[in-house]
Design an enzyme around this catalytic site. Structure first.
Site, PDB file in Angstrom:
ATOM      1  N   LEU A 113     -21.342  -3.642 -10.546  1.00 24.42           N
ATOM      2  CA  LEU A 113     -22.116  -2.411 -10.327  1.00 24.42           C
ATOM      3  C   LEU A 113     -23.602  -2.742 -10.203  1.00 24.42           C
ATOM      4  CD1 LEU A 113     -20.574   0.166 -12.864  1.00 24.42           C
ATOM      5  CD2 LEU A 113     -20.147  -0.039 -10.420  1.00 24.42           C
TER       6      LEU A 113
ATOM      7  N   ASP B 284       0.859  -1.186   0.000  1.00 21.23           N
ATOM      8  CA  ASP B 284       0.000   0.000   0.000  1.00 21.23           C
ATOM      9  C   ASP B 284       0.894   1.235   0.000  1.00 21.23           C
ATOM     10  OD1 ASP B 284      -3.247   0.250   1.008  1.00 21.23           O
ATOM     11  OD2 ASP B 284      -2.026   2.082   0.992  1.00 21.23           O
TER      12      ASP B 284
ATOM     13  N   CYS C  98     -19.778   1.957  -0.728  1.00 18.42           N
ATOM     14  CA  CYS C  98     -19.957   1.518  -2.121  1.00 18.42           C
ATOM     15  C   CYS C  98     -21.318   1.754  -2.767  1.00 18.42           C
ATOM     16  CB  CYS C  98     -19.580   0.047  -2.222  1.00 18.42           C
ATOM     17  SG  CYS C  98     -17.821  -0.178  -1.923  1.00 18.42           S
TER      18      CYS C  98
ATOM     19  N   THR D  56     -13.888  -2.124  -7.668  1.00 17.61           N
ATOM     20  CA  THR D  56     -15.113  -1.966  -8.454  1.00 17.61           C
ATOM     21  C   THR D  56     -14.884  -0.832  -9.454  1.00 17.61           C
ATOM     22  OG1 THR D  56     -16.376  -2.656  -6.541  1.00 17.61           O
ATOM     23  CG2 THR D  56     -17.585  -1.494  -8.281  1.00 17.61           C
TER      24      THR D  56
ATOM     25  N   GLY E  87     -25.877   3.108   3.936  1.00 18.05           N
ATOM     26  CA  GLY E  87     -24.613   3.835   3.952  1.00 18.05           C
ATOM     27  C   GLY E  87     -23.543   2.909   3.404  1.00 18.05           C
TER      28      GLY E  87
ATOM     29  N   ALA F  96     -19.399  -8.369   1.979  1.00 15.44           N
ATOM     30  CA  ALA F  96     -19.957  -7.218   2.703  1.00 15.44           C
ATOM     31  C   ALA F  96     -19.173  -7.048   3.998  1.00 15.44           C
ATOM     32  CB  ALA F  96     -21.438  -7.459   2.994  1.00 15.44           C
TER      33      ALA F  96
ATOM     34  N   LYS G 261     -23.223   0.164   9.472  1.00 20.23           N
ATOM     35  CA  LYS G 261     -23.999  -1.044   9.762  1.00 20.23           C
ATOM     36  C   LYS G 261     -23.329  -1.710  10.955  1.00 20.23           C
ATOM     37  CE  LYS G 261     -23.080  -4.789   7.165  1.00 20.23           C
ATOM     38  NZ  LYS G 261     -22.749  -5.683   6.035  1.00 20.23           N
TER      39      LYS G 261
END
Ligand code: NAD
Ligand code: UGA
Length: 458
Positions: A220, A36, A275, A131, A272, A163, A338
């Site tokens: 998508l 990274d 993505c 994505t 929320g 998720a 969440k």
């Protein structure tokens, strides 16, 4: 030890870290390295306090880190050394120039492609895990083929469907793995190589293949469909509040139709997360770009209902609390977008808190995992905000409680104890419909669920 495959992942975020940890865990004879540009992220992955909270992740990291999973800042040498490169850098919504507030910002993606080209000394398979807008692989291929040498790059699309909060079980037992490739000899060879990795723990019938463009677009569309279900049920919750119908009863009745299914039908304060909104905006932009304004408007309405749901929630608080919040103490229970994550990106709690502060309310925020991120999200705000991890302490002396994240621990709170510590009349707005409303009403609260009749003593 000699490893059978050497795999690199560029981008050590919510996707790169957990997904590579799972590959390392399932394939002990593969060496996985994650890099990274953010040195703090790499340090955190190498420390006891991982940069993302995900149930079960720490156990898998303990089993793999330093054995066949490595986190390092040395991007240049890792690109040289590895033949299979996953790219899971961020692709946020563009905030400037053409397509601002709609299109995906591909600058991190393009920088990665250029890094790969610059440092590669041998041919590689480059896998899109981020994505991306449909046709991004074409741009990547153009950049990668602009080099002068004989090195060849085969680009695959392998979108991630996990998720947050359930990432480890989603990665271990996904509904499907999607691999898009060109249907050329080299494309099919690269595809077979990637299938070999996943086939170590995922049944072959769940590993599906397609052309690259279908793969990019499917990601998508999957997010757009999920978000659309949330907006659909939220739109109906508004009608329930006008008609004394109960959204939970409607969800149950509708969801039991096996053609519809019962998932993603929980009404609340809106979706929320990093993505859903970004990916739908991306889809809307693509539709407009390709001259399909009706299709663009259809998907845009999913976002509009999401915003409407939050505004409705805020308006209801204001109206129920006698049209003034000035000086009133409001306890926000849950700030993460969440449950089971510390992630607050695009959390409805951010907008709701800001609007309440604009009404001069005093806000006390409680969350078991997201207080650090909450403080960063609200760092620019001058109003009165306190961060208190213990929900009982947070609620004491407040006029109202708002449940904004569906953390399981909120279901088990002693609401009698909380009620007695609050200013009366005490208000409870359940933005996730997770608690026993009748019980709280009997205790003395004025209770306002989503999509159900309010239970008020006033
Ligand atoms: P993230 O912001 O958590 O992580 C991305 C990382 O990439 C950051 O740490 C950033 O420093 C790094 N990075 C950026 N440019 C780089 C470069 N040139 N070289 C090396 N590192 C670089 O993002 P995320 O949540 O992991 O999402 C990554 C992608 O996966 C996005 O496209 C997202 O839409 C998609 N996705 C996310 C989820 C999710 O649950 N978060 C699920 C499925 C798909
Ligand atoms: C979502 C998708 O579920 C993943 O498949 C996808 O890989 C990921 O986006 C991504 O591309 O980033 P995530 O955003 O982590 O995953 O979480 P979800 O469980 O989808 O929840 C999104 C939002 O919708 C949350 O705010 C949640 O509270 C809300 N939601 C979800 C509801 O309001 N009601 C529901 O019934 C379900």
């Amino acid at each position: 030890m000699k490893f059978r495959k050497k795999i690199l992942c560029i981008g050590a975020g919510y996707v790169g870290g957990p997904s590579m940890a799972m590959i390392a865990y399932k394939c002990s004879d593969y060496r996985i390295t994650v890099v990274d540009t953010n040195p703090d992220r790499i340090d955190a992955w190498n420390s006891a306090e991982l940069p993302v909270y995900e149930p079960g992740l720490d156990i898998i990291i303990k089993k793999t880190r330093g054995k066949n999973l490595f986190f390092t800042k040395d991007i240049e040498n890792q690109i040289k050394e590895n033949d299979i490169i996953f790219v899971s850098v961020n692709t946020p919504t563009k905030t400037y120039g053409a397509g601002a507030d709609m299109a995906a910002d591909l600058q991190y993606w393009e920088k990665t492609a250029r890094q790969i080209l610059k440092y590669s000394r041998s041919s590689k398979i480059v896998i899109e895990k981020s994505t991306l807008p449909v046709k991004t692989a074409l741009a990547m291929e153009k950049i990668l083929s602009s080099g002068k040498g004989k090195i060849k790059f085969e680009v695959l699309s392998n979108p991630e469907f996990m998720a947050e909060g359930t990432a480890m079980s989603d990665l271990e037992n996904p509904d499907r793995v999607l691999i898009g490739s060109h249907e050329t000899k080299s494309g099919l060879k690269a595809r077979a190589e990637l299938i070999e990795i996943y086939a170590r723990w995922i049944p072959l019938k769940k590993i599906i293949t397609s052309n690259i463009w279908s793969s990019e677009l499917s990601k998508l569309v999957a997010n757009a469909f999920l978000a659309q279900r949330v907006s659909s049920i939220n739109s109906v919750s508004a009608l329930c509040e006008k008609t004394d119908a109960d959204i939970s009863e409607v969800s149950r009745a509708v969801g039991m139709d096996s053609r519809i299914g019962d998932k993603f039908l929980n009404a609340g304060i809106g979706f929320g997360g990093s993505c859903f909104k970004k990916d739908i905006l991306n889809l809307v932009y693509l539709c407009s770009y390709y001259g399909l304004p009706e299709v663009a408007a259809y998907w845009e309405s999913v976002i509009k209902i999401n915003e409407y749901q939050q505004e409705r929630f805020i308006a209801n608080i204001l109206k129920s609390m006698f049209n003034t919040l000035a000086g009133k103490k409001i306890c926000v229970l849950g700030f993460a977008f969440k449950a089971d994550t510390g992630d607050t990106r695009e959390s409805p709690a951010i907008n709701i808190t800001r609007k309440l502060l604009a009404e001069h309310a005093q806000i006390i925020i409680s969350d078991p995992r997201a207080l650090k991120n909450a403080a960063l999200d609200l760092a620019d705000i001058k109003g009165s905000i306190n961060y208190v991890e213990d929900p009982y302490q947070a609620a004491a002396g407040c006029h109202a409680l708002l449940i904004l994240t569906g953390w399981d621990l909120y279901r088990r709170l002693d609401f009698k104890k909380i009620y007695h510590s609050m200013v009366k009349p005490a208000f409870l707005f359940d933005g996730r419909n997770i608690i026993d409303h009748n019980k709280c009403f009997t205790i003395g609260f004025n209770v306002y669920p989503i999509g159900k009749p309010a239970l008020s003593h006033l």
